[in-house]
Every structure is written in C-alpha cells, then in structure tokens.
Design a protein around this motif. Structure first.
Motif, PDB file in Angstrom:
ATOM      1  N   GLU A  23      31.672  55.887 -12.912  1.00 41.76           N
ATOM      2  CA  GLU A  23      30.958  54.751 -12.331  1.00 41.76           C
ATOM      3  C   GLU A  23      30.057  54.084 -13.368  1.00 41.76           C
ATOM      4  O   GLU A  23      29.974  52.857 -13.431  1.00 41.76           O
ATOM      5  CB  GLU A  23      30.118  55.189 -11.134  1.00 41.76           C
ATOM      6  CG  GLU A  23      29.754  53.986 -10.308  1.00 41.76           C
ATOM      7  CD  GLU A  23      28.529  54.159  -9.474  1.00 41.76           C
ATOM      8  OE1 GLU A  23      28.525  53.669  -8.355  1.00 41.76           O
ATOM      9  OE2 GLU A  23      27.544  54.793  -9.937  1.00 41.76           O
ATOM     10  N   GLU A  24      29.407  54.896 -14.187  1.00 41.29           N
ATOM     11  CA  GLU A  24      28.533  54.346 -15.222  1.00 41.29           C
ATOM     12  C   GLU A  24      29.326  53.423 -16.146  1.00 41.29           C
ATOM     13  O   GLU A  24      28.879  52.331 -16.489  1.00 41.29           O
ATOM     14  CB  GLU A  24      27.937  55.491 -16.032  1.00 41.29           C
ATOM     15  CG  GLU A  24      26.435  55.420 -16.140  1.00 41.29           C
ATOM     16  CD  GLU A  24      25.870  56.666 -16.770  1.00 41.29           C
ATOM     17  OE1 GLU A  24      26.164  56.948 -17.947  1.00 41.29           O
ATOM     18  OE2 GLU A  24      25.140  57.393 -16.069  1.00 41.29           O
ATOM     19  N   TYR A  42      28.849  49.446 -16.704  1.00 42.31           N
ATOM     20  CA  TYR A  42      28.616  48.917 -18.043  1.00 42.31           C
ATOM     21  C   TYR A  42      29.575  47.764 -18.325  1.00 42.31           C
ATOM     22  O   TYR A  42      29.189  46.713 -18.834  1.00 42.31           O
ATOM     23  CB  TYR A  42      28.788  50.041 -19.068  1.00 42.31           C
ATOM     24  CG  TYR A  42      28.438  49.646 -20.473  1.00 42.31           C
ATOM     25  CD1 TYR A  42      27.118  49.441 -20.834  1.00 42.31           C
ATOM     26  CD2 TYR A  42      29.427  49.480 -21.431  1.00 42.31           C
ATOM     27  CE1 TYR A  42      26.779  49.069 -22.123  1.00 42.31           C
ATOM     28  CE2 TYR A  42      29.107  49.105 -22.722  1.00 42.31           C
ATOM     29  CZ  TYR A  42      27.782  48.899 -23.068  1.00 42.31           C
ATOM     30  OH  TYR A  42      27.470  48.527 -24.339  1.00 42.31           O
ATOM     31  N   ALA A  85      28.528  44.764 -16.381  1.00 42.07           N
ATOM     32  CA  ALA A  85      27.359  44.132 -16.993  1.00 42.07           C
ATOM     33  C   ALA A  85      27.791  43.293 -18.183  1.00 42.07           C
ATOM     34  O   ALA A  85      27.293  42.181 -18.389  1.00 42.07           O
ATOM     35  CB  ALA A  85      26.350  45.189 -17.420  1.00 42.07           C
ATOM     36  N   ILE A 115      30.661  41.823 -18.607  1.00 43.74           N
ATOM     37  CA  ILE A 115      31.306  40.609 -18.101  1.00 43.74           C
ATOM     38  C   ILE A 115      30.244  39.612 -17.651  1.00 43.74           C
ATOM     39  O   ILE A 115      30.313  38.424 -17.971  1.00 43.74           O
ATOM     40  CB  ILE A 115      32.264  40.953 -16.934  1.00 43.74           C
ATOM     41  CG1 ILE A 115      33.422  41.796 -17.460  1.00 43.74           C
ATOM     42  CG2 ILE A 115      32.783  39.689 -16.266  1.00 43.74           C
ATOM     43  CD1 ILE A 115      34.308  42.367 -16.378  1.00 43.74           C
ATOM     44  N   ALA A 116      29.220  40.112 -16.932  1.00 46.19           N
ATOM     45  CA  ALA A 116      28.160  39.238 -16.433  1.00 46.19           C
ATOM     46  C   ALA A 116      27.431  38.585 -17.606  1.00 46.19           C
ATOM     47  O   ALA A 116      27.109  37.393 -17.565  1.00 46.19           O
ATOM     48  CB  ALA A 116      27.187  40.024 -15.566  1.00 46.19           C
ATOM     49  N   ARG A 117      27.199  39.364 -18.667  1.00 44.92           N
ATOM     50  CA  ARG A 117      26.497  38.820 -19.829  1.00 44.92           C
ATOM     51  C   ARG A 117      27.325  37.691 -20.452  1.00 44.92           C
ATOM     52  O   ARG A 117      26.817  36.613 -20.745  1.00 44.92           O
ATOM     53  CB  ARG A 117      26.241  39.911 -20.856  1.00 44.92           C
ATOM     54  CG  ARG A 117      25.463  39.384 -22.071  1.00 44.92           C
ATOM     55  CD  ARG A 117      25.330  40.404 -23.167  1.00 44.92           C
ATOM     56  NE  ARG A 117      24.615  41.579 -22.736  1.00 44.92           N
ATOM     57  CZ  ARG A 117      25.142  42.790 -22.652  1.00 44.92           C
ATOM     58  NH1 ARG A 117      26.410  42.976 -22.971  1.00 44.92           N
ATOM     59  NH2 ARG A 117      24.420  43.808 -22.272  1.00 44.92           N
ATOM     60  N   ARG A 141      29.626  35.866 -19.056  1.00 45.85           N
ATOM     61  CA  ARG A 141      29.679  34.683 -18.194  1.00 45.85           C
ATOM     62  C   ARG A 141      28.370  33.915 -18.246  1.00 45.85           C
ATOM     63  O   ARG A 141      28.359  32.688 -18.221  1.00 45.85           O
ATOM     64  CB  ARG A 141      30.008  35.092 -16.752  1.00 45.85           C
ATOM     65  CG  ARG A 141      31.427  35.549 -16.585  1.00 45.85           C
ATOM     66  CD  ARG A 141      31.690  35.940 -15.152  1.00 45.85           C
ATOM     67  NE  ARG A 141      31.822  34.803 -14.257  1.00 45.85           N
ATOM     68  CZ  ARG A 141      32.956  34.151 -14.035  1.00 45.85           C
ATOM     69  NH1 ARG A 141      34.056  34.532 -14.628  1.00 45.85           N
ATOM     70  NH2 ARG A 141      32.981  33.128 -13.197  1.00 45.85           N
ATOM     71  N   ASN A 142      27.252  34.642 -18.322  1.00 44.11           N
ATOM     72  CA  ASN A 142      25.957  33.993 -18.388  1.00 44.11           C
ATOM     73  C   ASN A 142      25.821  33.222 -19.694  1.00 44.11           C
ATOM     74  O   ASN A 142      25.381  32.070 -19.721  1.00 44.11           O
ATOM     75  CB  ASN A 142      24.851  35.045 -18.247  1.00 44.11           C
ATOM     76  CG  ASN A 142      23.466  34.443 -18.335  1.00 44.11           C
ATOM     77  OD1 ASN A 142      22.728  34.702 -19.265  1.00 44.11           O
ATOM     78  ND2 ASN A 142      23.109  33.612 -17.352  1.00 44.11           N
ATOM     79  N   GLU A 143      26.233  33.864 -20.798  1.00 44.96           N
ATOM     80  CA  GLU A 143      26.129  33.195 -22.099  1.00 44.96           C
ATOM     81  C   GLU A 143      27.016  31.951 -22.133  1.00 44.96           C
ATOM     82  O   GLU A 143      26.615  30.898 -22.637  1.00 44.96           O
ATOM     83  CB  GLU A 143      26.520  34.155 -23.231  1.00 44.96           C
ATOM     84  CG  GLU A 143      25.334  35.004 -23.669  1.00 44.96           C
ATOM     85  CD  GLU A 143      25.728  36.171 -24.535  1.00 44.96           C
ATOM     86  OE1 GLU A 143      26.889  36.230 -24.982  1.00 44.96           O
ATOM     87  OE2 GLU A 143      24.868  37.044 -24.743  1.00 44.96           O
ATOM     88  N   PHE A 144      28.192  32.091 -21.549  1.00 44.87           N
ATOM     89  CA  PHE A 144      29.112  30.960 -21.505  1.00 44.87           C
ATOM     90  C   PHE A 144      28.498  29.797 -20.716  1.00 44.87           C
ATOM     91  O   PHE A 144      28.585  28.644 -21.107  1.00 44.87           O
ATOM     92  CB  PHE A 144      30.437  31.378 -20.877  1.00 44.87           C
ATOM     93  CG  PHE A 144      31.427  30.271 -20.789  1.00 44.87           C
ATOM     94  CD1 PHE A 144      32.130  29.863 -21.907  1.00 44.87           C
ATOM     95  CD2 PHE A 144      31.644  29.593 -19.594  1.00 44.87           C
ATOM     96  CE1 PHE A 144      33.036  28.834 -21.835  1.00 44.87           C
ATOM     97  CE2 PHE A 144      32.548  28.562 -19.509  1.00 44.87           C
ATOM     98  CZ  PHE A 144      33.249  28.183 -20.642  1.00 44.87           C
ATOM     99  N   ARG A 145      27.852  30.169 -19.614  1.00 45.58           N
ATOM    100  CA  ARG A 145      27.248  29.132 -18.773  1.00 45.58           C
ATOM    101  C   ARG A 145      26.142  28.409 -19.531  1.00 45.58           C
ATOM    102  O   ARG A 145      26.060  27.178 -19.494  1.00 45.58           O
ATOM    103  CB  ARG A 145      26.681  29.774 -17.507  1.00 45.58           C
ATOM    104  CG  ARG A 145      25.998  28.791 -16.586  1.00 45.58           C
ATOM    105  CD  ARG A 145      25.588  29.441 -15.290  1.00 45.58           C
ATOM    106  NE  ARG A 145      25.017  28.455 -14.395  1.00 45.58           N
ATOM    107  CZ  ARG A 145      23.735  28.156 -14.349  1.00 45.58           C
ATOM    108  NH1 ARG A 145      22.893  28.758 -15.169  1.00 45.58           N
ATOM    109  NH2 ARG A 145      23.282  27.250 -13.492  1.00 45.58           N
ATOM    110  N   ARG A 153      27.608  26.117 -21.891  1.00 48.74           N
ATOM    111  CA  ARG A 153      28.191  24.967 -21.208  1.00 48.74           C
ATOM    112  C   ARG A 153      27.100  23.970 -20.839  1.00 48.74           C
ATOM    113  O   ARG A 153      27.243  22.759 -21.042  1.00 48.74           O
ATOM    114  CB  ARG A 153      28.933  25.429 -19.963  1.00 48.74           C
ATOM    115  CG  ARG A 153      29.865  24.378 -19.402  1.00 48.74           C
ATOM    116  CD  ARG A 153      30.302  24.732 -18.002  1.00 48.74           C
ATOM    117  NE  ARG A 153      29.218  24.517 -17.064  1.00 48.74           N
ATOM    118  CZ  ARG A 153      28.930  25.316 -16.066  1.00 48.74           C
ATOM    119  NH1 ARG A 153      29.635  26.417 -15.858  1.00 48.74           N
ATOM    120  NH2 ARG A 153      27.944  25.045 -15.246  1.00 48.74           N
TER     121      ARG A 153
END
Lengths: 511, 188
Positions: free
Chosen positions: A440-441, A445, A448, A450-452, A454-458, A461
C-alpha cells in the motif's frame, strides 16, 4: 525399480500428517446444474475482468461474459447456458470477507455450448496462441490463479525453453484434487502434456510427484511407457515440495535466485489441472469453466467434485452430507496456506482447489500464543532459507524497511515457521500484514508522484495560458491603434463600394 | 623555503582548478532538500498547511519559514518522516491546520451540476472533466481528495466520499490475540 530418482533436498520443510485418504475413497462426482450460477469478476490475480453482458442477456455455455482488462487479468465465461439475472456485489471466497462484483446466471437447463472451435496452433504460432489464451480465461489452477498467458509471455521473453515441469506434487495436507485428476484422467493429462510440450517446443517434460500418491504414480508410469520425452520423477513427501521454486530445486538442483524467473533458466512449470485446461481449450475450444475441487474434512461424505465455476458452495456441502459436527467453519485452500471462509454462501471460483470443513480439533484446541523465545526453529524449517524470527520482529514493530531488507517478499507464506513455532506465534499473519502495508505504501507513493506531476503540469499550463493571453491582448491593442483602425475601415468601405458597383452593373445588364 | 612555498602554491592552483571545474560541471540544479521534503509530502495539494500546494510548503520548511506539523493528510507518519529527514524533534500535528481525515474522493452530483467550470479552475491536479454549460465529472483515479472544489461550487453539488475498503484495496490486518496470564491459565 529405484524408489527415488535423484532429488536435491531443500532446507527445512515439514512432514505433517497428510490426511489425503479422507477424500480419495470415492471417485470424482459431478452434481446436477444448480439453480443459480454466480461468477465473480475477480477470480484471478490482477485487474477485475471487464463486463461484456447486461442483465437480461441470454448466454450460451462457454460464452465470454467478461474480458481480461489489460494483460494482467483473465477472462470469464458463462459456465452454462441461461439468462443473466443480476450483476451486483456478492460475497466472494476472499480472505477479506468483502463483497465484490458478480454476474448471476439463471441456467435454462439446456446446458447448450457455443460453437466450439479447436485451435490450429501449428499454423498460427505461439504469439497468436498466447493471444487466444488471454481470451480463454485459464489461470494457474494450483491455487494462486496467476493468468496463464502471462506465464507464457514471460517465457517467450526469456528465449529458448528446454524443460516443461508438470507440478503434480500437491504437497498440502487434505488436498487431493490433482491426485484424483491424475487417477481418473490420466490419458487426457498425458495428451495435454504432449500438447504443451510441443507448443513450448521443449526438449523434455518432467512430471514431479510426491511419493504418497501411489495410484497416480502407477497410472502415469503405465501411460508414459512409450513416451520418450516425458518422465516421471518421484519426490519425497515434504511440505512445501509443490512450491514452484522448491520443486525445480528438487528435480533439477537449480536454485532460482531472487528476482529471476524459472523461464530465465529454460524451465516452464504448470500444474496438472492447468495443463488439462490448456488441452481442453486448444484441442476442443473449451474455455476455462470448471475445475476439480476437494471437499473434505469434517463431512459425512468427503470426496472430489468436478464443478462449474459459479456453483454455490452450499449445495456441494449439502451434497457431501453436511458437517458431522456442526461448527460452520470452512477453510479454502489447504490447512497450511488456506484462509477461513467468511461464509459458505460463496460460489466456486478458479482459485478454489479445496474446501476443508474444520475438524473440531482445528479450531477448539487453539494453543495460547507465547512470547518468542528465539529458538530459531522457524529458521530451520524455512524452505526459502529466510530468517523468520527477524522478519517477525521487524513486522511486529512495523519496521517495514528492515523487513524488506531481510527479503520479506521472498517469503512464500507456506506456514512452516508457524507450524514449528513452540510459542504458537501466528508468524505468517505478521508477514502478510507487513507485505500488504508495504504494497500500500508503494501504491500511495506512486499516486503521490502522479498527483505531483499533474499539479506541476497544471501550473505550467496556467503560466503558458497567462503568457498567451498577454500576447493576444498586446496584439489586439496594437491592431486597435487609430492608424490601423482607419485602414481597416477604409478596407471595409472599399469592399462595400465594390459590391455596390457589381450589383449596379448586373442591374444594368438585366435591364 | 622557496621550494616549499612554490609547492604549496602549485598545489593550491591545481586544487583550485579542479574544484572550480567540478563546481560548474556537477552543479546541483534546485535545492535537493526541497525535493526530499516534497517527496515525503502526500501531494494532496490541498493547501491546508497555509501554502498554495505541497512544493511551496516544502520550500517553506526548507527555508525555516514553516513548521513540520502543518500537513493533516500526511498525518503523524508524515511528521515522523520529516523529523527524521531534517533531524528535528517530532511534534504532534498542529490542530489549527485541520485534522487528518480518511482518504476520500470528490463526487459530483451530475443532476445538480450546472456546468459553471468553477470547480475545474479550482482543482489542483486537473481531475475534473467538463466544459461550460455541460455536466462535469471527477476522474476518480486522479482525485487527491483536497476538497478545494467544494467552496467554489455555487449549487453545492460536490460531495466528499470516503474510499471504502473493498476486495482490491483490502489489507491483511495486524494480528491481534490475547496473551493469557500464566496464573490464570494454571487456574483453568
């Protein structure tokens, strides 16, 4: 005849009472079509199968009703003809005891097959055979339910194979489904081995069997007398000889190191029931819709059954006469690696090799758990040569990184350590806990990361959009300067004047 | 005397050149400590810490402008990891920044949604799909459960739903058993 061929004995293991003769006295039995068939979409390791039918659809026996979702998944087929009456969450035979998506079929009683087509494997080549295997729904029937096409994929990557090992060890106490299969379907099994042998293009096939299955040994020895490339190797009855890497070592003396596959060493292994499923699929075009299940333990008439997937377990328990001493406790799998079923209102699945109705001694005589006395008997018993006591301390204190360093993931959860522990510590439970925590860890990870991303991409953009907007505004402002404006207006006026002239000219012509 | 001075000067020049070149060649882009802190943070991008995202919070921690106990989604475990990394004392979570909640995802009630795109603009990970005057929906897999889409919604059609345990995400539990006292066992 020599009693044993040369075997390489692995470390530890245990010699427990096999209790296999409980269920071998009677032949394999089939039961009449049940009233309902419930097929879980999760019967294998990997992703949930993808639905291909809807409520109300009529399906035929062997029809694909859910396809493999990606490569690590397996298809599911209707095990009889009938109507889909429900698609909903039902209890499945899973250690979690949680419900999962299932397809319910109400059989029409005709048991009518779809058009069966044998697979011309000689013409189409291994790649295509593998693609078809993905649709066959065949998974490892030894109990792990690993999709078979993946196994073949791995061996293809590794290059040339030279040995096919047929796993007929069936080392866990109580379980006899492979034993009975070998006794009753010897001929078909040998045909299957020959077929897989040819498909994989190996030099030799070895059937590895424990010495306690004397009848099966006799039958097979008789059946392979004329076969040059198929041999039978008898191994001593030591649990867990049926584990893939243990059996390879017993037969070939090859220790497969961490992170490598048997196919890297030219070896491919299949369980006897899997071989038979592949045979039935390729030779007759029958997908995976049934298996042999041992129903044993504290029952009036324990025996083996050949069952359609989706058959309600309760009906089979009733057919076997029910429990002698009522305790409503059932174990799926063997007594060493199996788990307690949440209820018997679950269907038969691909992974279900054995159901043991608990004997009173198995549940009542629970010995108290005592502290670890560091006797290291578990290390002596561990067939993987791990340090179970260290793994226990690290798992108990949740030092997961340390546990991983001590090769926690090499543990096959065979239960030998728990079996020999004088303090009765449920060691395997700790390892399972630690493994699922680590998994699960890792998953978190990855999420997280993927989220990073996507956030950086946003953010990038937004920055880009801001710049583009600024550019556009600048352009518009430039265009709207007075000089430009008059130019624009002049252009438009000129266009209008031209158009008017044209119209006038045309009017003149018409007049 | 002069020889030794020359030798020392010679060595100094050589070492200076080597160090100078390696400083250019092996220059570390960005601050590695920020990256390390950022990799511990849960990347929810929820802003509960008071900074507009995980990276800014990581930067603030690295510059000593923020404490390590301001991240509720990271929980106690996250604070322990940060404390280990930075070699500072562990502190319990600062309740000002909120309480840890079970992991959840946002769900849009598609009947109520008016297609205003306000939530799309608020989502830090682009996990909402839709366009103006058309129904929006959440890409569940990408949703971090940050709740930033809740306040801008004019019709209150977004709900946070806790992720339930199912056969896929189920985990083996920590073994629990009773250890009897020896005296009691003897008595029985």
């Amino acid at each position: 005849m020599k009693l044993f061929d040369k075997v390489f004995k692995f470390n530890g293991g245990i010699r427990a009472e096999t209790k296999k003769n409980i269920s071998t006295a009677q032949p394999i039995r089939k039961i009449p079509l049940p009233k309902k068939i419930v097929l879980p979409l999760r019967q294998h390791i990997g992703k949930l199968a993808k639905l291909k039918v809807d409520i109300g659809d009529e399906v035929l026996k062997g029809q694909l009703i859910a396809e493999a979702d990606g490569n690590v998944s397996a298809a599911i087929h209707a095990s009889t003809s009938g109507k889909i009456t429900a698609i909903e969450k039902r209890l499945i035979p899973h250690p979690s005891g949680l419900p999962d998506f299932c397809i319910e079929i109400s059989p029409d009683g005709k048991d009518q097959w779809i058009e069966k087509k044998a697979i011309p494997w000689k013409k189409i080549g291994l790649d295509k055979v593998n693609e078809l295997l993905l649709e066959s729904g065949i998974v490892g029937l030894g109990g792990a339910a690993f999709p078979t096409h993946l196994k073949l994929n791995n061996s293809k990557k590794a290059g040339a194979l030279n040995t096919l090992i047929v796993n007929a060890a069936e080392c866990e106490p109580y379980i006899t489904c492979d034993d009975m299969l070998m006794r009753e379907k010897t001929h078909e099994l040998i045909q299957g081995i020959k077929l897989v042998h040819e498909i994989l293009n190996v030099k030799e096939s070895v059937i590895g069997i424990e010495d306690n299955k004397t009848d099966a040994i006799n039958f097979i020895q008789h059946a392979i007398k004329k076969e040059k490339n198929i041999s039978l190797q008898i191994v001593p009855t030591i649990y867990p000889s049926g584990d893939a890497k243990r059996l390879i070592y017993l037969l070939k003396g090859i220790k497969i190191p961490k992170g490598r596959r048997s196919s890297d060493y030219g070896i491919q292994m299949f369980n006897v029931a899997t071989i038979l499923a592949i045979y039935r699929f390729i030779e007759f075009g029958e997908p995976s819709i049934s298996r042999i299940v041992t129903i044993t333990g504290n029952l009036k008439s324990p025996r083996n059954y050949e069952l359609l997937f989706g058959t309600p377990l309760k009906e089979i328990i009733d057919d076997a006469g029910g429990q002698i001493i009522k305790n409503d406790t059932f174990i799926m799998g063997g007594p060493m690696m199996g788990f307690k079923l949440p209820s018997i209102d679950v269907p038969v699945t691909k992974a279900m090799n054995c159901i043991i109705s608990s004997e009173p001694a198995m549940i009542e005589e629970k010995k108290p758990v005592l502290p670890c006395i560091r006797c290291a008997r578990c290390a002596e018993a561990c067939p993987v040569e791990l340090q179970p006591q260290e793994l226990f301390w690290f798992s108990k204190s949740k030092q997961l990184e340390k546990a991983e360093e001590y090769n926690l993931f090499d543990c096959i959860e065979c239960g030998c350590c728990s079996y020999v522990c004088p303090s009765n510590i449920p060691l395997v439970q700790y390892y399972r806990f630690a493994k699922s925590e680590i998994i699960e860890e890792r998953h978190e990870y990855e999420q997280a990361n993927i989220a990073r991303e996507r956030n950086e991409f946003r953010l990038q953009r937004l920055e880009r959009e801001k710049l583009e907007r600024a550019e556009r505004n600048a352009l518009r402002r430039a265009q709207s300067s007075s000089e430009e404006k008059t130019k624009l207006i002049d252009e438009k006026r000129k266009a209008i004047a031209d158009a008017m002239q044209r119209i006038e000219k045309e009017d003149d012509k018409n007049d | 005397m002069i020889t030794s001075i020359l030798v020392v000067i010679f060595l100094a020049v050589i070492i200076g050149i080597v160090l100078g070149i390696s400083a250019i060649k092996f220059k570390v882009e960005g601050d590695p400590i920020i990256e390390k802190i950022d990799s511990i943070l849960p990347q929810t991008q929820c802003g509960q810490c008071g900074f507009p995202g995980c990276k800014p919070y990581a930067t603030a921690i690295a510059n000593g402008e923020a404490d390590i106990n301001q991240c509720p989604p990271g929980g106690d475990e996250g604070i322990h990891k940060l404390a280990d990394l930075l070699g500072v004392e562990y502190k319990p979570l600062n309740a000002e920044h909120g309480e840890p909640k079970p992991k959840s995802v946002a769900i849009i009630d598609e009947k109520t949604c008016i297609g205003c795109t306000l939530c799309i603009q608020a989502c830090p990970v682009d996990a909402i799909l839709g366009s103006a005057k058309h129904m929006h929906t959440i890409i569940e897999k990408e949703c971090t459960g940050c709740e930033l889409c809740l306040p801008p919604c004019p019709v209150d059609c977004i709900d946070m739903v806790a992720i339930e345990e199912n056969a896929e995400n189920w985990k083996w539990k920590y073994p629990v058993y009773k250890i009897d006292k020896v005296s009691e066992r003897r008595a029985s």
